[in-house]
Enzyme design. Sequence first.
Site, short mmCIF file in Angstrom:
data_model
loop_
_atom_site.label_atom_id
_atom_site.label_comp_id
_atom_site.label_asym_id
_atom_site.label_seq_id
_atom_site.Cartn_x
_atom_site.Cartn_y
_atom_site.Cartn_z
N ARG B 55 0.82 -1.22 0.00
CA ARG B 55 0.00 0.00 0.00
C ARG B 55 0.86 1.27 0.00
NH1 ARG B 55 -3.95 0.86 4.56
NH2 ARG B 55 -4.38 -1.36 4.47
N THR B 56 1.91 1.29 0.79
CA THR B 56 2.74 2.50 0.82
C THR B 56 3.52 2.66 -0.48
OG1 THR B 56 2.96 2.21 3.20
CG2 THR B 56 4.49 3.73 2.17
N LYS B 83 23.12 -11.65 3.88
CA LYS B 83 22.50 -12.28 2.73
C LYS B 83 22.77 -11.57 1.41
CE LYS B 83 18.58 -13.24 5.14
NZ LYS B 83 17.13 -13.16 5.21
N ARG B 105 11.84 2.47 2.65
CA ARG B 105 11.11 1.77 3.71
C ARG B 105 12.07 0.71 4.23
NH1 ARG B 105 5.71 1.77 5.24
NH2 ARG B 105 5.05 -0.21 6.06
N HIS B 133 7.48 7.70 10.45
CA HIS B 133 6.78 7.51 9.18
C HIS B 133 6.14 8.86 8.86
CE1 HIS B 133 4.85 5.77 5.88
NE2 HIS B 133 4.15 4.80 6.44
#
Lengths: 429, 313
Positions: B55-56, B83, B105, B133
């Site tokens: 959604r963001t 990783k 994000r 945020h």
Amino acid sequence: MSRTFVIKGARILGAQPADLLLRDGVIAEVGTGLDAAGAEVVDADGLVALPGLVDLHTHLREPGREDAETVETGTRAAARGGYTAVHAMANTHPVADTAGVVEQVWRLGREAGYCDVHPVGAVTQGIAGKQLAELGAMADSAARVRVFSDDGHCVSDAMIMRRALEYVKAFDGVIAQHAQEPRLTEGAQMNEGEVSARLGLPGWPAVAEEAIIARDCLLAAHVGSRLHVCHVSTAGSVEILRWAKSKGWRVTAEVTPHHLLLDDALVAGYDPVYKVNPPLRTAEDVAALREALADGTIDAVATDHAPHPAEAKETEWDCAAMGMIGLETALSVVQEAMVETGLLDWAGVADRMSFRPARIGRLTGQGRPLEAGSPANVVLYDPAPRTVVDPSQFASKSRNCPFAGLELPGRVVATFLRGRPTVLEGKLQ
Amino acid sequence: MKRHLISAADLSRDDALLVLDTAEELAQIADRSIKKLPTLRGRTVVNLFYEDSTRTRISFEAAAKRLSADVINFSAKGSSVSKGESLKDTALTLEAMGADAVVIRHGASGAPHRLAGWVRGSVINAGDGTHEHPTQALLDAFTMRRRLGDLEGRKVTIVGDVLHSRVARSNVLLLNTLGADVTLVAPPTLLPVAVDSWPCSVSYDLDAVLPKSDVVMMLRVQRERMNAAYFPTVREYSRRYGLDAERLAKLPEHAIVMHPGPMNRGVEIAAEVADSPRSTITEQVANGVSARMAVLYLLLGGSEPAIGAEVPA
Ligand SMILES: [Zn+2]
């Protein structure tokens, strides 16, 4: 043939200028107008002479993490910082939990020759906190281990801690505890307080350190053993130590240079160069630690020199390694935090950075007064110049120095290890 | 405005009002048949998402595209030092691609700060760990303003897991900047120990606060928190801190109910409350695009008028 030196006009522990004659590894004479045939003269006008510094808490990373530091590079850094003895922490790979590993580290130190390396033995096998390591074998080894620590891991099990404290009485050992209650610090990233609340980083409460210190002081009193508390970082810890000492219990403590100078406000930019265990605390904690070092509640300054390769710090805060290097800046930081503020004089610095740490480690040839007959472990220090800290000039293999860019006072001009210069005119020999 | 938007504290009162006013202007084009403006043509916006948040990401992508920017989606989910590529190396790659703005994000608090040290373009924080945020706070303020008018003196109650909430941190800062009175309501375990240093009030009693609230914002509470003893059971949590129809009735007539999503229906909010006309939850999603357009426009293209020529069809 060993070299003979006459140090001219040094202020011994900051007192009136005098000469020191270093011959055959010992201080042969202290006085004025000294001279000796074939002696090299060191002009020490304006310099302070201190006994060679002793670090109770150094991570040399060898064996296992030679990309971060080796015994050779770490002891070169130590010599540049004025140290003539360091205690090499046990959390290597493999862990220093057997006579074999501690003898290996001890030998590497002898071969490098920049300062004495006294391995710290692990308290428990693999520093896993479950089963005692062979403490007696390490004590009886060539390395003659007297300080035992699972540093980085708190011996949190009260029963294991009690037994360890008791057991080392047989050879006058000491348990150096990294005080951190593990359940209260799961995932902890920085001091818990106003800054952590704002930054959204999981907090590391002061009580997690203080609760363990209180428990350990009571345990040490109960079994009549020696406890040493590593890198004390909070005002509350100082209060507990003051109380334990007032009881006459055999408790000693150390503080790092960074906890004497830096506080958690520095974390605001999330630069992991400020990430360390225990974490940087508040300005009030810093003030309490300085006061405790001044009044002797805290016995020693110990660097917790913790080298890491660049990539371990060039990351997000969460996954960055904890720790800072400190051997090459310790004396300057202590001058800034303690001497410039009037809290300690040079005799006090010698006491907290050489005499007392040597006693805690039961070192016989270190931390001796600068007088005739003592081993010639001497630092010549110029307290006058102020320079900007530039880690690219360090002898350490790593660059994770939180003081980079700060202007700090003082400079180590010469370090003598049993009469042999490891540093002369500011340069490694 | 500063070059980056990392914290709601980066916005002065004038900055915040400018973003909200600009968002209001930009919202008007959503009603037009052609929704695109040429403002950021030739500029590159990278969406760098280390956490799943469709959604963001879609909201930022729609905002950038409506301003005619080129959008690159860079999904780095699961990346870590062990990783994959390090954040620093990714930053250097984005730098080489000529990113004018990076929307990040990340699961680690402070990752946008680190990124800002490694790239030349603007960094926009789309949620970092349990830190902030800020565009969520802007869209929330925008939603409140549309429903209630000026926020000066308005009483906003934020309920739930404040300790782990980046939405709460950004909202407290921005709402304080805009002159609103914020009250946090949570079990004491889910508030930071130093919450008294924040510019807001704190209460443990939701029922006492509701009648005085113009806005009540419910935060998502993860069930797993009870495993770390933040609260005993989900049932006890929703009984004490959940918003159900009975509690909804205690709110003043004009008050609105907000939630940043995704919701745990039946935990912090009852389904009938989420779906009630007092709820602004779907509006918040739509307003997110306008607020993010305003941020992109002001950080990247600020000198030209926001509303000008439309892109020819
Ligand atoms: Zn430690």
